[in-house]
Design an enzyme around this catalytic site. Structure first.
Site: not given
Ligand code: BTN
Length: 266
Positions: A127, A62, A265
Site C-alpha cells: 500500500k 479506514r 490471497r
Molecule cells: C486508509 O487507507 O485507511 C485511509 C488513509 C487516509 C489517510 C489520510 S492522511 C490525510 C487525511 N487525514 C487523516 O487523518 N487521514 C487522511
C-alpha cells in the site's frame, strides 16, 4: 502558524483547477487533517478548501486504524467537498477519488499503480496511499464530505515502522528516486477536479466503473472479505454500476457489498 514550506507555496502557484485547493490551509503539525478540515467545513468553508500538514500525530485510516504520518516526506491532504448527494452515494465518490489519485500517481512516477477495493492504492503489491472519506449530516443529502488523501511519497523503507515494512511502500521506495510533492498534489487535484465535476453532473459513470476495474487488483482472484465481523471466502468479481463490490462466496452465491474490507490471497 509557522512559515509555509517551499512545496506548499509552490503548489499554490502550480495549481491549475478552479475549485479544489482554491484555498489551502497549512499546518506544520496537526493531529489529523481530516479533523481540521471537518472543523473548517462546520464553520462554512467553501467547497474545495484543502488542509495540508507536514506531519500528523493522529492520522486516521479506514475502519478506525491509524495512518502513520512522519514529518516532511509524505502528503497528508484533506479536501472539503459539498456534493449534493444522499449519504449512500458517498462510497462512489471515494472510488472515484481512488481512480483520480492512481492516475495522477501513475503519470508522475511511471509506476504500475493499482487499486484494492474500495480505494487502497497499491504499488508493487504494497500500500502506497489511502483515502478516507468522512461525511457529515443529512438523512436525504449530506452536508459535506471530507476527502482525506495520504500518499507515501519520499518515505524511506528503513524509516518506516518495522511492522509496516512488509505491507506499506512509498513512491520513492518503488521508483528509487524522490518526487516533488507540489507537482504530485497539483496533478492529483487536477485529475480529481475533472472527475468530480463529471460525477456531479452525471453520477458514477460507466466510464469511471471501467477505469476502476482496469486498475483493480485481484478481480477473478481468491480473496477474503470481512464484513461486519464476518469473514467470507470466495472470489472478487468486480464492482456493479453503483460501485458496490461483487463477491462470489465459496458456495457460488454472488452478493453485492457496499462496505467491508478485502484481503487478497495470492
Ligand atoms: C486508509 O487507507 O485507511 C485511509 C488513509 C487516509 C489517510 C489520510 S492522511 C490525510 C487525511 N487525514 C487523516 O487523518 N487521514 C487522511
Amino acid at each position: 502558524m509557522s512559515p509555509i514550506p517551499f512545496w506548499v507555496a509552490d503548489l499554490r502557484e502550480k495549481r491549475r483547477g478552479k475549485i479544489l485547493g482554491g484555498k489551502i490551509l497549512f499546518w506544520p503539525a496537526t493531529d489529523s487533517t481530516n479533523r481540521r478540515a471537518r472543523e473548517e467545513a462546520r464553520r462554512g468553508s467553501p467547497e474545495g478548501m484543502a488542509v495540508i500538514a507536514e506531519s500528523q500525530s493522529g492520522g486516521k485510516g479506514r475502519l478506525g486504524r491509524s495512518w502513520s504520518s512522519p514529518a516532511g516526506v509524505n502528503v497528508y491532504l484533506s479536501l472539503v467537498l459539498r456534493p449534493p448527494l444522499p449519504p449512500e452515494r458517498i462510497p462512489q465518490l471515494t472510488l472515484l477519488a481512488g481512480v483520480s489519485c492512481a492516475r495522477a500517481i501513475g503519470r508522475q512516477t511511471g509506476l504500475d499503480v493499482r487499486l484494492k477495493w474500495p480505494n487502497d492504492i497499491f504499488i508493487g503489491g504494497k500500500k502506497a496511499a489511502g483515502i478516507l472519506a468522512e461525511m457529515e449530516g443529512g438523512n436525504s443529502l449530506c452536508q459535506f464530505v471530507i476527502l482525506g488523501i495520504g500518499i507515501n511519497v519520499n518515505w524511506k523503507t528503513e524509516e518506516m515502522p518495522t511492522d509496516l515494512r512488509d505491507i506499506a511502500t512509498s513512491l520513492r521506495a518503488e521508483a528509487g528516486r524522490e518526487f516533488d510533492r507540489a507537482t504530485l498534489v497539483g496533478e492529483t487535484l487536477a485529475e480529481l477536479e475533472k472527475d468530480y465535476a463529471l460525477f456531479r453532473e452525471t453520477g458514477f459513470s460507466e466510464r469511471m466503473r471501467e477505469e476502476w476495474t482496469r486498475l483493480a487488483l485481484g478481480i477473478g482472484n481468491r480473496a477474503t472479505l470481512t464484513f461486519q465481523d464476518h469473514q467470507l471466502f470466495g472470489e472478487i468479481r468486480g464492482i456493479d454500476r453503483d460501485g458496490a463490490l461483487l463477491f462470489t462466496d465459496s458456495e457460488g452465491n454472488t452478493r453485492r457489498f457496499a462496505a467491508g474490507e478485502v484481503s487478497l490471497r495470492f
